[in-house]
Design an enzyme around this catalytic site. Sequence first.
Site, PDB file in Angstrom:
ATOM      1  N   ASN A 137       0.463  -2.534  -7.678  1.00 44.53           N
ATOM      2  CA  ASN A 137      -0.769  -1.735  -7.741  1.00 44.53           C
ATOM      3  C   ASN A 137      -0.819  -0.699  -6.629  1.00 44.53           C
ATOM      4  O   ASN A 137      -1.762  -0.641  -5.834  1.00 44.53           O
ATOM      5  CB  ASN A 137      -2.007  -2.639  -7.680  1.00 44.53           C
ATOM      6  CG  ASN A 137      -2.030  -3.519  -6.446  1.00 44.53           C
ATOM      7  OD1 ASN A 137      -0.994  -3.987  -5.984  1.00 44.53           O
ATOM      8  ND2 ASN A 137      -3.213  -3.729  -5.898  1.00 44.53           N
TER       9      ASN A 137
ATOM     10  N   ARG B  44       0.784  -1.242   0.000  1.00 42.83           N
ATOM     11  CA  ARG B  44       0.000   0.000   0.000  1.00 42.83           C
ATOM     12  C   ARG B  44       0.816   1.291   0.000  1.00 42.83           C
ATOM     13  O   ARG B  44       0.234   2.369  -0.011  1.00 42.83           O
ATOM     14  CB  ARG B  44      -0.979   0.035   1.187  1.00 42.83           C
ATOM     15  CG  ARG B  44      -1.896  -1.168   1.274  1.00 42.83           C
ATOM     16  CD  ARG B  44      -2.985  -1.117   0.218  1.00 42.83           C
ATOM     17  NE  ARG B  44      -3.934  -2.212   0.377  1.00 42.83           N
ATOM     18  CZ  ARG B  44      -4.293  -3.033  -0.617  1.00 42.83           C
ATOM     19  NH1 ARG B  44      -3.803  -2.868  -1.830  1.00 42.83           N
ATOM     20  NH2 ARG B  44      -5.162  -3.986  -0.413  1.00 42.83           N
TER      21      ARG B  44
ATOM     22  N   ASP C  23      -0.570 -13.468   0.238  1.00 36.84           N
ATOM     23  CA  ASP C  23      -1.542 -12.621  -0.465  1.00 36.84           C
ATOM     24  C   ASP C  23      -2.044 -11.504   0.457  1.00 36.84           C
ATOM     25  O   ASP C  23      -3.211 -11.128   0.428  1.00 36.84           O
ATOM     26  CB  ASP C  23      -2.705 -13.464  -0.986  1.00 36.84           C
ATOM     27  CG  ASP C  23      -3.272 -12.895  -2.282  1.00 36.84           C
ATOM     28  OD1 ASP C  23      -2.717 -11.908  -2.790  1.00 36.84           O
ATOM     29  OD2 ASP C  23      -4.281 -13.430  -2.782  1.00 36.84           O
TER      30      ASP C  23
END
Lengths: 333, 436
Positions: free
Chosen positions: B105, B75, B316
């Site tokens: 991402n 993040r 994950d």
Amino acid sequence: MLCLARPAVRPYSSLTMTDARFPHRHLLGIQGLGPSEITSLLDLAEGYVEQNRSNDKRKNLLRGRTIVNLFFENSTRTRTSFELAGKRLGADVINMQSAGSSVQKGETLIDTAMTLNAMHLDVLVVRHPDSGAVKLLSEKVNCAVINGGDGSHEHPTQALLDALTIRRRKGKLSGLNVAICGDVRHSRVARSNIYLLNAMGASVRLIGPRTLLPSGLDRMGVEVFHDMKKGLADVDVIMMLRIQNERMSGNFIPSIREYFHFFGLDREKLGLAKPDAVIMHPGPMNRGVEIDSDVADDVERSLIRSQVEMGVAVRMACLDMLTRGLIQSEGES
Amino acid sequence: MGGRNSSGLVAYVNARLLDPASGLDGKGAVLTNGESIADFGPGLFHGGVPSGMEVVDCHGLCLAPGLVDMRVQLREPGEEHKETLKSAGEAAVAGGVTSMVCLPNTNPVIDEVATVEFVARRARKIGLAKVYPYAAATKRVEGKELAEMGMLAEAGALGFTDGVKAIRNAQVMRRALTYAATFGLLIVQHPEEPSLAEGGMMNEGELATRMGLSGIPVAAEAIMLERDMRLVEITGGRYHAAHVATAEGVEIIRKAKAKGLSVTCDTAPPYFALNELAVKDYRTFAKLSPPLRSETDRLAVVAGLKDGTIDSVASDHSPQDQDSKRVPFAAAEFGGVGLETLLAVTLELHHNGHLGLLDALRLVTCRPAGILGLEAGRLKVGAAADLVLFDPDRGWKVNAKAFRSKSKNSPFDDRPVQGMVMRTIVDGRTVFKHDA
């Protein structure tokens, strides 16, 4: 917020049991209710049907109680029905629509719950476009919650009013063949009715094109048909579901014309059911889409207006039953 | 809490040494010198530890290479309210993870050399678990234009992926595989056909129907994997499927491997430890992507781990804050944190009798390191002293509130587990020590 100083949720175990006939704090769905609980609500509602037909419609049973109808989805008939039910029992009823409210301004569901807790409500009726949202709210508020419809999940008062309507006409629920036709995929009414009718010993059939019947239905104690002619044979009750154009995220059906041709209820298809089969619809109807006006308005066969009448009585019964629980738990504290 | 020692030599004695890469499982010791392993083995210090070195008594507990977690979302940059490289680093070492590979991402997306370097530099400065980035396979993870894979790899990117998004366009995937093969680079796919998954929130089937939630069919994974296997076949690229979660998916990989394709895959603990029933009662913390599947699928994932079809296990780790999870199910974000439960839940495979202890450990050490070409996950003289000391049998109860991770969205909250990390060592420094 002031209320935060106190425990936001009263633990369920600290309640003395609510009314012995309905030992639940909330009415979130039909799933999990037993036949005797359902019967108790229907029996209680019967009394309110008579009261609503008399000149003196008002009781003061819920005087001093505050009921909030919190609707995150547009609704006229369900909201009005709950409002009328609350007022006829003498409660103060307030309607909150999501349009223009703080909810639309980005307040989360949990913030809303905290705000409502500070207002000391007794009963909260909630409708929400997301499945499970009413349950989430019920975990955060310290009043009784009635699910007025959550997403495609449940709409328990609709199933109860349907059951009362059928029971008054047919004298029973058990042993009847009930066909639920149309958009089962997106229908909370269908799910609640499947649970209720199964619990009460009726046989449920679902009829519709495969795109509108989600997978796993065959494991929910129902028979699935894709042909109205076969599905309607020997049926006592036909429940038509609304084609909810607003929920059809994709092209589940090619056209309204084609849908009506195969799955719309008209005089001819009605002829396949038992001669005294009755027609129901949760409303609002799309005439010419799922149901032909000719059969919808047939006073001999259509129970659609009766459903609306039973709706008020059933909701009075639900408010009555759940507030009995409140009285007992308050007596305890 | 770094160990004080003047000589730079630390002896970890009285340990049960585990090295899945070599099959070593026996009493022994490890000697570290500064940042690297100087020696290790069953016979080490038989004659006693020479004076002048710090001695750590392992009390017979397991001393193994630090875990390599090949799929985490950190993040940072962009969503530091959910997780930062620092908080994730703390969570990682608390979970025995000494190397982790983060998805691109972020915001900005890791698709530029500068961003790759930013992440690597920040993580080095923090000095907890080592962080290696995947870079985007396509610019801005839009699935259209290829990213500068060669230069990104030179900057340190270990592989290329569009993160939580599948590379949906078959032509783009074909070219990504082909181009990556030029440099021998790895393409990592989120194997889910997006149009079948669109709007879906959980496994399609009876439970979804009862809950009134739209489902994602098993075919969404199978279709994407089938397509990709064909593309691997015609391109000769190196392909890795992330978090395989269905019986059909496992079978497709099994067949591709039998055919000799250059294909690997991983799964994540939720997919062998939980099934779709975890989302009952609209538990958004179990809303994962891909969704938790049926019990049949879970058993097939376990079977895939046993027969080696599934190469590795990754956490994950997907941190989501309260505002993203304490909402109605449809509105909730996907994902669960996993760094701090990776070892314990993976050890369930051992405790439940599916895998030997070394085989279970292999899934989170040398196997992922091998896929990524990373010098890690094994005991090797001269290699970085990245180690984990753990008690494989000690029970505890997952308590998400106590996590070091900024986000607490664990699908395993309250689960009783077995296997506790006692100490984590990165580059010879003790970076985590269990209190009791």
